[in-house]
Enzyme design. Structure first.
Site: not given
Ligand code: BGC
Length: 769
Positions: A357-358, A488, A601-602
């Site tokens: 998806w990046d 994640e 995580k992000q």
């Protein structure tokens, strides 16, 4: 963190050789041209720790999935980015002693990645056991102009002795991937052929049957004069080369120029791989190193015109952004719709697959604004071509009627990742793919794309959402169960705010797009209705109902959107209170402990606020930022950039600057202690976002361009270039003002600090800050 590289505006420079840093440098100094590339492995033998890596875009291996308990729906294989036959090798001996920097004394070592001109260079003195000293200089590039060619110039000068130097240029087909699931080799060598002056090797991947042909040729010279030394021709079962020897005197320079031609079955019929590779290498050899390099350099100069960002007053930040732009441009050039932007590009094996998806969430914004629209269009077409596979992927999970679930990780459209709860449940990727279509259209104005390709993808995605969502009687709302959001570090949760947001937005956008096509291309609309068996009213009725009645977790006390239903059940601890010795937590804690923690995580909820910023007030964004950022450990490379953009938006420019440095120098300074595995190519687009969308405040709403520039205290000035609807603009921001310089052919209108600014072709406008 590792800080052994010199700060320089256009180059990455390593001075002094320390084998401890070698694998990190192999990643950092990687070179490529969109079609192929390789890690900065040494040409000569190196017996110390090293990750050999040479890659050809689009060539992968379906390595059988390894799991303990196989469950229905698991992807059968994990596509490995393939380490391919190695063409850079040149063994060197000095009076019979092999040159190996792991075994001899090395002085005055300098390794340089010249990002302006796109080449890798090394210079050093090597002192052998008996005090014989040689000076070595090696320069290498893979051509941006002649994309199937690469070249190396390798020079050796004995400093204090007369002796015999030998060079053995070769191709090695006996290659393996470090990450092979079953320790098997992925290539069969089909053809080896060494002749005087060159060699050819052809390999085939097992299972996926990609073929690659590599031909090499070389010139040998002493003090710039070509010598006709008779070579020893070596042909082994998986290795081919020539050995040439010269007697030279102290102070003379022996030089080998090695050229390569690389063909693959992606572009040639299998029976023509050899003839074409040989033709390509003869062409390169004939053209010569200098001319080949001059053409390559010119291509890079053109790329830099459109994509460079200049920062005055902060060399570390300048080097950081150029490093990121350089690697993005050498990973993807948009010339082939079958290729994509792998998270590691041509710098390592980790992650597998080539597309995440990046691409849509991070790389599309970069390529949209730094390259002609055709480049991003290729990325969209890539997904369009994978639509049948996305429908198959969904069918494997029990969805029907044309519902499409794009893979989280793929090389050919099939899902190929085997971490079920983590990547597989990250269905939010479908939303990013839908959003990329909107993003492309609002930046290029190419609305025809909807009728041509976009609608089919959007309908497939919307059908998936509509079947994946369930109605909760208890909540009297639609809910989305069992997903993993961008964070994640929480798996299989319910009602991830970001995913729910992406889903409802996709449904709305699909309906608007259908209306647009119906009105503007009625004939095509009818064709599409038939092709997709689109049951207009009944399908859209449900979509509307979902949009109107979706559940979004919200905490009234905090006035914060909740990342998922159960987030506040977790013990609430701030990342700053973690013992620094325990970080990164993914290298110190059990997965069980991570999943139970509140550490993020992000960007997750904040990722949604970044995408849909216009729907939220500044105060709301600030409240959510203040809640989530302290709980975020930024252990994904994709994290700091989004935080940086939002921090600027809410006026916290110094926080944004801290996050900017972290994203732009993530690999150069090895923040996450993993650069030896390869670079974080896709997050590099996030670095660009931190400047252009963050400090520059660039937005595109309703197909109009907005700028709202700010500047970090350390910077005197910065300038970037953007392409918007085919118009090319330069934006220079200083402490005092903002200058818009138009390189467009027509008058441009944009909004700077919310005021309309008109710029005539080749003119500029200055606005005070
Ligand atoms: C991130 C994902 C990303 C992947 C590849 C992971 O660490 O959490 O969001 O898609 O890396 O870059």
């Amino acid at each position: 963190m590792k800080k052994y590289l010199k700060h320089n505006e256009w180059c990455v420079i390593e001075e002094g050789f320390d084998p401890v840093n070698h694998q990190a440098s192999e990643s950092i100094f990687s070179i490529g041209n969109g079609k192929m590339g390789q890690r900065a492995n040494f040409e000569e033998k190196y017996s110390g720790p090293s990750l050999q890596g040479s890659y050809i875009a689009g060539v992968y291996y379906p390595d059988k999935t390894r799991v303990g308990w196989w469950k229905n729906g698991y992807p059968e294989y994990f596509a490995k980015v393939l380490n391919s036959p190695n063409w850079i090798g040149i063994d060197v001996t000095i009076d019979g002693t092999e040159l190996d920097l792991y075994k001899c004394k090395v002085e005055n070592f300098v390794r340089t990645l010249n990002m302006q001109e796109g080449y890798l260079e090394r210079e050093f003195d090597a002192i052998l056991d008996d005090d014989r000293k040689i000076h070595v200089k090696a320069k290498r590039f893979v051509s941006m102009a002649d994309t199937e060619n690469g070249a190396i110039r390798y020079e050796v000068t004995p400093v204090n002795f007369n002796g015999v130097i030998s060079f053995t240029p070769y191709i090695d087909g006996d290659i393996e991937n470090e990450d092979a699931n079953y320790d098997e080799k992925f290539w069969n060598v089909l053809d080896v052929n060494a002749t005087e002056g060159g060699a050819y090797l052809e390999s085939q991947t097992k299972k996926s049957d990609f073929r690659v042909g590599i031909a090499i040729k070389y010139h040998a010279m002493i003090d710039n004069k070509q010598v006709q030394a008779k070579p020893e021709v070596i042909q082994l079962s998986k290795w081919v080369g020539n050995k040439v020897e010269f007697e030279i005197k102290a102070g003379q320079t022996a030089c080998l120029e090695k050229f390569v031609g690389v063909t693959s079955s992606l572009n040639y019929a299998t029976n023509e791989l050899k003839s074409n590779a040989e033709e390509l290498v003869s062409y390169a050899c004939h053209k010569g190193f200098d001319k080949l390099f001059a053409d390559h350099r010119q291509k890079w100069a053109k790329k830099w015109v459109l994509s460079d960002i200049k920062i005055k007053g902060d060399v570390a930040a300048q080097q950081g952004i150029r490093f990121n732009i350089f690697h993005l441009n050498q990973t993807y050039t948009g010339e082939d719709e079958r290729l994509n932007v792998g998270p590691k590009g041509f710098t390592g094996e980790k992650y597998g697959g080539t597309t995440y998806w990046d691409t849509e969430a991070y790389c599309v914004p970069f390529f949209l604004m730094t390259a002609p629209p055709a480049v991003t269009r290729q990325l969209l077409i890539y997904r369009y071509k994978h639509l049948p596979k996305a429908i198959e992927n969904a069918e494997k999970l029990g969805f029907k009627d044309g519902a499409a679930l794009y893979p989280m990780v793929t090389a050919n459209g099939e899902e190929c990742h085997n971490e079920w709860e983590i990547t597989f449940e990250e269905i939010h990727r479908n939303g990013a793919i839908a959003f990329a279509i909107h993003n492309y259209i609002r930046h290029t104005g190419d609305k025809k794309y909807l009728a041509e390709y976009g609608i089919e993808v959007l309908v497939g995605i919307s059908r998936f959402w509509s079947q994946r969502i369930t109605f909760s009687q208890a909540k009297n709302k639609y809910v989305m169960l069992g997903v993993t959001g961008p964070n994640e570090y929480e798996n299989n949760i319910n009602n991830n705010w970001y995913t729910n947001k992406m889903a409802t937005w996709s449904l709305k956008y699909t309906m608007e797009s259908l209306d647009y096509v119906k009105e503007n291309s009625p004939v095509r609309y009818n064709e599409l209705v038939e092709k997709l068996r689109f049951d207009g009213d009944s399908e859209t009725q449900r979509w509307k109902d979902i949009v109107a009645n979706m559940h979004f977790p919200y905490n009234e006390d905090l006035q914060v959107h909740m990342q998922q239903d159960g987030f506040m059940d977790k013990e609430q601890i701030m990342a700053d209170d973690l013992d620094p010795g325990q970080r990164p937590i993914n290298q110190h804690w059990s997965w069980d402990r991570i999943l139970r923690s509140n550490f993020i995580k992000q960007a997750d909820t904040l990722q949604g606020m970044y995408v849909f910023e216009e729907e939220f007030s500044k105060e709301e964004i600030e409240r959510n930022f203040n809640f989530y950022e302290p709980r975020t450990v930024h252990e994904s490379s994709l994290s700091p950039c989004v935080h940086s953009v939002i921090a600027t938006k809410i006026g916290r420019v110094e926080k944004a600057y801290e996050m900017y440095l972290r994203t732009s120098r993530l690999d150069l300074d090895d923040y996450n202690a993993e650069v030896h595995e390869g670079l974080h190519i896709t997050s590099m687009a996030g670095t660009w976002m931190s400047i252009v969308e963050g400090f520059g405040g660039k937005r595109a709403y309703d197909e109009k361009l907005y700028l709202n520039p700010d500047i970090p205290a350390r910077w005197e000035e910065y300038a970037f270039r953007i392409t918007f609807k085919g118009n090319d603009l330069e934006v220079r921001v200083s402490v005092a003002d903002v200058e818009i310089i138009s390189h467009a052919e027509k008058t441009i209108e944009l909004y700077v600090y919310d005021k309309l600014v008109t710029v005539e072709p080749n003119r500029s406008q200055t606005i005070s800050r």
